[in-house]
Every structure is written in structure tokens, then in C-alpha cells.
Design an enzyme around this catalytic site. Structure first.
Site, PDB file in Angstrom:
ATOM      1  N   LYS A  22      10.136  50.390  24.019  1.00  0.00           N
ATOM      2  CA  LYS A  22       9.488  51.447  25.066  1.00  0.00           C
ATOM      3  C   LYS A  22      10.425  52.625  25.023  1.00  0.00           C
ATOM      4  CE  LYS A  22      10.333  51.466  29.661  1.00  0.00           C
ATOM      5  NZ  LYS A  22      10.802  52.605  30.056  1.00  0.00           N
ATOM      6  N   ASN A  23      11.764  52.488  25.148  1.00  0.00           N
ATOM      7  CA  ASN A  23      12.690  53.763  25.439  1.00  0.00           C
ATOM      8  C   ASN A  23      12.869  54.573  24.136  1.00  0.00           C
ATOM      9  OD1 ASN A  23      12.380  53.272  28.068  1.00  0.00           O
ATOM     10  ND2 ASN A  23      14.439  52.528  28.413  1.00  0.00           N
ATOM     11  N   CYS A 126      10.280  55.666  38.008  1.00  0.00           N
ATOM     12  CA  CYS A 126      11.029  54.476  38.855  1.00  0.00           C
ATOM     13  C   CYS A 126      11.580  55.228  39.955  1.00  0.00           C
ATOM     14  CB  CYS A 126      11.728  53.658  38.154  1.00  0.00           C
ATOM     15  SG  CYS A 126      10.673  52.560  37.160  1.00  0.00           S
ATOM     16  N   ARG A 131      17.744  60.992  40.429  1.00  0.00           N
ATOM     17  CA  ARG A 131      17.359  61.419  39.146  1.00  0.00           C
ATOM     18  C   ARG A 131      17.195  63.012  38.899  1.00  0.00           C
ATOM     19  NH1 ARG A 131      13.825  56.576  36.378  1.00  0.00           N
ATOM     20  NH2 ARG A 131      14.963  57.371  34.696  1.00  0.00           N
ATOM     21  N   ASP A 316      19.673  48.720  32.611  1.00  0.00           N
ATOM     22  CA  ASP A 316      18.350  48.080  32.464  1.00  0.00           C
ATOM     23  C   ASP A 316      18.080  46.345  32.463  1.00  0.00           C
ATOM     24  OD1 ASP A 316      17.143  50.721  32.559  1.00  0.00           O
ATOM     25  OD2 ASP A 316      16.873  50.903  30.503  1.00  0.00           O
ATOM     26  N   ARG A 408       4.100  48.520  32.435  1.00  0.00           N
ATOM     27  CA  ARG A 408       4.791  49.986  31.892  1.00  0.00           C
ATOM     28  C   ARG A 408       5.680  49.493  30.999  1.00  0.00           C
ATOM     29  NH1 ARG A 408       7.375  53.725  36.067  1.00  0.00           N
ATOM     30  NH2 ARG A 408       7.810  54.581  34.060  1.00  0.00           N
TER      31      ARG A 408
END
Ligand code: EPU
Length: 429
Positions: A22-23, A126, A131, A316, A408
Site C-alpha cells: 500500500k505505502n 489515521c 501529524r 506500522d 484500507r
């Protein structure tokens, strides 16, 4: 709202195919804004975040095409996605889209580089910390952008085009590194990024940009040099395997016991996590085409782990490791250093009977004989999957609510786990 129902206590045995990351997929898709030719990405995972980013890019004028399966494609191989930004029709990324996924803020780099302007809503994502975006703004200003904040939007302009410069990030930021690197590809002259993120997804993006004609050296180290070029062109690039998905299933096997091949996984993408798993008592072996993870007989040993930027232990995987530590014979210590509010799973793990004490950024986890199934819910992606791991080891039935967080970032989670013997199903809500 859908939920996931798990009956715990089954060992995992079999093969789990690892999807594209995903990232990595998200910044690669955003890179399509840098050229008017087609960027073809292979092995793109079918995830809610990918779907949302398609919509965001479409709003800027990107056409996308999903190719059908080809002869020789495995049933599990990801989608091939063609992205063409022939013309950028809108340089605004609106609040209602950007607020749902933080990574969509990164469009600011390519839009500014190609169009000389961008108006991008401050991001959401999230709920794991404040952030901020100060490093992004600093880096883009170092490339000559004029930036102001206007009613929740970042408005960036570079009327004469961006100019190469020296960017030194105060702390490591994956997103700011992606964004400034993309912007610098079309700036005039040389850019040097110092204290750059070394995450494999940064190197993957740089490799793709290189195929598109960018001149980048040093991606994957903390100093990246980019020599700007007037234009980029189309390319074909496969998304690298998801190291967080790999680590998640590895933790699940270590927690439940069993013997699983993580097919397509690359060990060098998560060596620090594999080392921790070995300390915890799992046997980890590189096998052809993947990683084999086994825990048979032996118990789970306690661990002491601190999250850090790559190549350190990834934030993560912190929640998933905590789920594993609840089953250890002894007391583990897990310290989070990347995000200040990434312990939402703690109180939910406690519902299942975990014994966890929080002191600032450190969680002390004392292993318990058994967890007991319950209703749980989490407010971010990795926290949610830690509850799935805990549910797989718990006695009786666990229901994980708010499954959209899992969707997600985890492709076909129930299918992959049930193929290895887990009793897990999605309950449509
Ligand atoms: N930070 C600032 N200012 C900035 C940017 C970052 O202070 O301008 C701080 C953040 O608040 C945080 C730290 O720097 O404390 C690191 O944040 P980073 O920018 O590296 O995170 P990110 O780019 O927003 C990506 C991943 C995250 C992953 C982090 C850290 C994607 C799409 N997201 O986020 O993944 O946790 O790097 O490795 O690549 C996830 O997949 O669940 C996820 C949250």
C-alpha cells in the site's frame, strides 16, 4: 458496518501470498501526475486507500485503466493500473477527499512541479498523532515555492518553476521525502535532500521515477541527489511486496503457532522485525520465493523493542507485535518513537484479557495464559489488525468492528487467513 468474526485457537498452516505494498502504491500512483504519458503500475493491491486515491487523481484529470488478467498471471497477482495525466485540469485537492487519507496531501509536490501551483487541503488520515506538514512546506520552500495557508488549504506557487536546492529535514519523514523528491525531478538544477527517509518505499518510488527519466541518486540512503530534468515520460513499474503485510502475518503465525510460507515476501524489507520474531521464539527462514515462519512446540519469549525509522523496527508493526507479546512467557517492553498517540489498541487488547501498562511512550506487556474472545474495535489500520491477531489466539469468539480500517490496508484478509486454517469471516453489517 461490516465486522470480522473470529473463533480463536486454530494454528495457521499453509501459504499466504503477499500483496503489493500500500505505502509504495500510493506515492507511485501520485507520481503519474508528473508526466502526460501513461505510467503503468503492476502488482497494485486492491485496497480502499487505492480506490480513494484513484478518485482524488481523477479529480486532477488523471485517467486510469485497470488491465485484465494476462496469461501466466497468478490468481493472486495484483492489478495492473495504467494512469495517464495527459492534462491537469484542476490543481486543487479538496478537503472532502484529502481529509480521508493523509497520503493524498503528497499530490502537492507533483502538481507544483508540473503546473507551478497547487492548492491542497491540510490532510487527515489515521488518528495516530498530530501529524503536521511543516517539513513538506519547508522542503518545498527550499525549492523556491511561495507558500501560504488559506482557510485550511496550503496554497503553493512557483511561477517561474521550482529550482533545485538543499533540503535538510529536522526529522525523518517518509511523506515529506516522497513529496520533495517528486517535486525536485522537474526543478531546474540539483536538489540534495539530507536526513531523507530510507524506507524501501522511497527507493521504490525513486526506481520508478528513474524509469520515467528522472535523475536520482542515493534513494534508500539518508542523502538523495536529484538532478532536475525538463520532462518525464511514461514507464512500467511493479509495486514492491508489502513488508507490513508480511510482518503482520508473520506475527500472526508466531502468535497462533503453525508453519506458513509468506509467498513473494522479501526478507531484506523487514529484517529488524524478523530478528524480533526470532528472539520471540519463531523460526524464520528464507525460502525460494518467500519467507517461511514456524512456531511449533516452543512458547513465545518476551521482547524489548523500540520503533524507529527504517531499517529499525517499523511503527506500522508495533500494534501487531503487542498482540504477540500478550502471549509471551514473561514481560515485554515496547516503545513507540514515531507517533505520539499510537497505542489505541492497548485498551482493546485489554478487553480480551491482555495485561498492558502504559507509561508515556512505553508499553509494558505481561504475557497471560490465555486471551478470551470479546467485541473490540479500533480506530486505525494497524491497531485493527492487531486485534485480529489477538482474536486468532483467543479462546472463543472475537468480533472486530469497524472493518473499513482493515480494508484500507489489507487485501482479502479473511480469505488469506482462512486458507491457512483460521476460523474467520466477514459479517456484513
Ligand atoms: N512529521 C512532522 N512534520 C511533517 C511530517 C512528519 O512532524 O511535516 C512527523 C510525524 O508527525 C511523525 C513523524 O514525523 O511523528 C514521521 O511521519 P512520516 O511523515 O514519516 O509519516 P507519513 O509519511 O505520514 C508514512 C506511512 C505510515 C507510517 C509512517 C512512518 C504511508 C502512506 N504512510 O506516513 O503508514 O507509519 O510513514 O513509517 O506511507 C500505515 O500504513 O498504517 C501508516 C500509518
Amino acid at each position: 458496518m461490516d465486522s470480522i468474526r473470529i473463533v480463536g485457537g486454530h494454528r495457521l498452516n499453509g501459504t499466504i501470498p503477499i500483496s503489493g505494498a500500500k505505502n509504495a502504491a500510493l506515492p507511485l500512483m501520485i507520481a503519474s501526475l508528473l508526466t502526460n504519458e501513461t505510467l503503468t503500475l503492476e502488482n497494485v493491491p486492491d485496497l480502499a486507500d487505492v480506490g480513494l486515491l484513484k478518485r482524488i487523481l481523477a479529480n486532477h484529470g488523471v485517467d486510469y485503466m485497470v488491465s485484465g488478467k494476462r496469461p501466466g498471471d497468478l490468481p493472486n497477482s495484483g492489478q495492473t493500473l495504467g494512469l495517464t495525466a495527459a492534462e491537469i485540469v484542476d490543481t486543487t485537492a479538496p478537503y472532502d477527499l484529502v481529509s480521508r487519507m493523509r497520503a493524498s496531501f503528497w499530490v502537492i509536490g507533483p502538481l507544483l512541479a508540473r503546473m507551478g501551483e497547487a492548492r491542497v487541503s491540510l490532510p487527515g488520515g489515521c488518528a495516530i498523532g498530530t501529524r503536521p506538514v511543516d517539513f513538506f512546506l519547508m522542503g518545498l520552500r527550499d525549492l523556491g515555492a511561495e507558500i501560504e495557508l488559506d482557510r485550511g488549504y496550503v496554497v503553493a506557487r512557483a511561477p517561474g518553476g521550482l529550482k533545485g536546492g538543499r533540503v535538510r529535514f529536522p526529522n525523518v519523514s517518509v511523506g515529506a521525502t516522497h513529496t520533495v523528491m517528486m517535486a525536485a525531478t522537474l526543478a531546474s538544477g540539483e536538489t540534495v535532500i539530507e536526513n531523507a527517509a530510507r524506507e524501501p518505499e522511497v527507493a521504490d518510488l525513486a526506481a520508478c521515477l528513474g524509469k520515467m527519466g528522472a535523475r536520482i541518486e542515493g534513494a534508500g540512503t539518508s542523502t538523495i541527489r536529484i538532478e532536475g530534468v525538463p520532462r518525464l515520460h511514461g514507464a512500467v513499474h511493479p509495486v514492491l511486496p508489502d513488508r507490513i503485510e508480511t510482518g503482520t502475518y508473520a506475527m500472526a503465525v508466531a502468535a497462533t503457532g503453525g508453519d506458513v510460507i509468506l509467498q513473494g515476501a522479501h526478507p531484506e524489507l523487514l529484517q529488524s522485525a524478523l530478528d524480533v520474531l526470532a528472539t520471540a521464539g519463531a523460526s524464520v527462514a528464507d525460502v525460494e520465493g518467500g519467507i517461511r515462519i514456524v512456531r511449533n512446540g516452543a512458547g513465545v519469549e518476551p521482547v524489548t523493542v523500540t520503533t524507529a525509522p527504517f531499517p529499525g523496527f517499523p511503527t506500522d508493526l508495533q500494534a501487531q507485535l503487542m498482540a504477540l507479546a500478550t502471549r509471551a512467557d514473561g514481560t515485554s517492553s515496547i516503545t513507540e518513537t514515531i507517533f505520539e498517540n499510537r497505542f489505541m489498541h492497548v485498551q482493546e487488547l485489554a478487553r480480551l484479557g491482555a495485561d498492558i501498562r502504559l507509561n508515556g511512550q512505553t508499553a509494558t506487556v505481561t504475557g497471560v495464559k490465555s486471551l478470551k474472545g470479546a467485541h473490540v474495535m479500533a480506530t486505525d489500520l494497524r491497531a485493527s489488525v492487531s486485534l485480529v491477531i489477538a482474536g486468532l489466539t483467543a479462546e472463543g469468539e472475537t468480533t472486530v468492528n469497524r472493518v473499513y480500517h482493515l480494508d484500507r490496508g489489507f487485501e482479502r484478509l479473511e480469505e488469506k487467513l482462512s486458507a491457512c486454517g483460521a476460523e474467520i469471516e466477514r459479517v456484513r453489517g
